[in-house]
Design an enzyme around this catalytic site. Structure first.
Site, short mmCIF file in Angstrom:
data_model
loop_
_atom_site.label_atom_id
_atom_site.label_comp_id
_atom_site.label_asym_id
_atom_site.label_seq_id
_atom_site.Cartn_x
_atom_site.Cartn_y
_atom_site.Cartn_z
N SER A 150 -11.10 -0.78 -0.64
CA SER A 150 -9.86 -0.77 0.13
C SER A 150 -10.11 -1.06 1.60
O SER A 150 -9.26 -1.62 2.29
CB SER A 150 -9.18 0.60 0.02
N ASP B 175 0.84 -1.20 0.00
CA ASP B 175 0.00 0.00 0.00
C ASP B 175 0.87 1.25 0.00
O ASP B 175 1.94 1.26 -0.61
CB ASP B 175 -0.91 -0.06 1.23
N HIS C 127 -3.72 5.96 3.86
CA HIS C 127 -4.48 4.82 3.35
C HIS C 127 -3.93 3.49 3.89
O HIS C 127 -4.67 2.64 4.38
CB HIS C 127 -4.43 4.85 1.82
#
Length: 397
Positions: A343, A157, A188
């Site tokens: 996600s 990521d 994120h």
């Protein structure tokens, strides 16, 4: 997109002209647009001596960005001098080079979160009237047995803030394609890691988190970087001998090279959990979601509906919560944020796989994926759009 079943045509001419010209490939492969001019991923045929092949590439003064020895028998290359590309011995002969299986432009991958649930304060400073409604609560109960202790989860990521209190010393840096370490400047990756293994926000509260930074702090990255991260995961999993999961909350246009890398890592025993995507289209149109051996995850909301943004289709394996998810963030070692996306659904399933392995023991990726789906909560999701009606569930293990 182009399809071509004949040999690669006039690569040197392509390099010397427009920057983003799609490159034709052998075997009818689908090719995506480049991120930057002159960047390509080359896959060699099985059995080809990569050292011998790379010798002529390097002799010509070109930059080999990555060598994918663990998974692909291939490499990523950056053409250094477009003006002299026509005289570049290595690439000017690739159209007749029997070593080459496929060449594809180095495409882009990006995060799959959308912040529809911004803090109320942001709305307050962007409208004249007062804000109404309530903030998101932490008022629910989580029942669990296994914590996934001893299982390694590689978060492929934007990096991870490993000092966050949610991880309690169980998180560490691994690979980075950006900077000196895999610290998260985006948020994120830290959010995903918290859902996987956070002490308050996580499914597998005893699992180890390894940060694999393949996306920049802006949330995007190249296929070559993602493949390098996948290559790292496979190497580390083989070296450690521990049960290993790769969680990929990212996606983009199809990439045959990335798909091959993920498939090779799965064949080597690594469990891959990947996001279906946020475009409300069939998930088979993106990589790595379209890898059938990976566990592809779609998103659902609190009312057991498919999230309006979630991709769908027969390539999807399972649904998980992905709307208004609270998890760790990067502002401090105790901060949190609310995000939505496939996600956010993907780390729920990565955590479930870790707890399932903790409860039942490790097995092949195919066996664990089959067991996960057999234990799922059936026929709960409305508007599946042709996806299997399976909701992730830990009550059976």
């Amino acid at each position: 997109m182009k399809f071509c079943s004949t040999a690669l045509a006039a690569l040197a001419a392509l390099f010397a002209t427009a920057a983003a010209v799609p490159l034709e490939a052998r075997q009818g492969s689908t090719i995506t647009a480049q991120v930057q001019p002159g960047r390509y991923i080359v896959t060699l045929k099985d059995g080809v001596d990569m050292d011998a092949h790379l010798a002529k590439i390097k002799k010509a003064g070109q930059k080999v960005k990555y060598e994918y020895r663990e998974l692909l028998n291939g490499y990523a290359v950056e053409i250094q001098n477009q003006a002299s590309a026509s005289s570049f011995v290595g690439f000017s002969t690739l159209n007749v080079d029997p070593d080459i299986l496929e060449i594809e432009p180095d495409g882009e991958k990006h995060t799959l979160a959308t912040q529809t649930g911004a803090p109320w304060g942001l709305q307050r400073i962007s409208q004249l009237g007062r804000v109404s409604g309530s903030d998101t609560s932490l008022s629910f109960t989580y029942n669990y047995g296994s914590t996934g202790s001893g299982v390694d989860v590689y978060v492929v990521d934007t990096g991870v803030r490993i000092s966050h209190s949610e991880f309690g010393g169980r998180a560490r840096y691994g690979f980075t394609a950006y900077g000196s370490n895999a610290n998260d400047g985006n948020g994120h990756g830290t959010h995903c890691a918290g859902t996987i293994a956070g002490s308050n926000y996580g499914v597998a509260k005893g699992a180890n988190v390894i940060a694999v930074k393949v996306l920049s702090d802006s949330g995007s990255g190249s296929d070559s970087d993602v493949i390098a991260g996948v290559n790292y995961v496979a190497q580390q999993a083989r070296s450690s001998g521990r049960a290993s999961i790769a969680s990929l909350s990212l996606g983009g246009d199809p990439s045959n090279a990335l798909d091959r890398a993920v498939q090779s890592a799965i064949d080597a025993g690594v469990h891959f959990v990947v996001a279906a995507g946020n475009d409300n289209v069939d998930a088979s149109s993106s990589s790595p979601a379209r890898v059938s051996a990976a566990i592809t995850v779609a998103a659902s909301d609190i009312n057991d509906r498919r999230a309006s943004f979630s991709n769908y289709g027969s390539i999807v394996d399972i649904f998980a919560p992905g709307v208004n998810i609270i998890s760790s963030y990067i502002n401090s070692d105790t901060s949190a944020a609310v995000l939505s996306g496939t996600s956010m659904a993907t780390p729920h399933v990565a955590g479930l796989v870790a707890t399932l392995i903790g409860a039942r023991g490790n097995s092949s990726p195919a066996s664990i994926a089959s067991l996960l789906k057999s234990l799922s909560n059936k026929n709960r999701i409305s508007d599946t759009a042709g996806s299997p009606n399976e909701l992730g569930y830990n009550g059976s293990f």
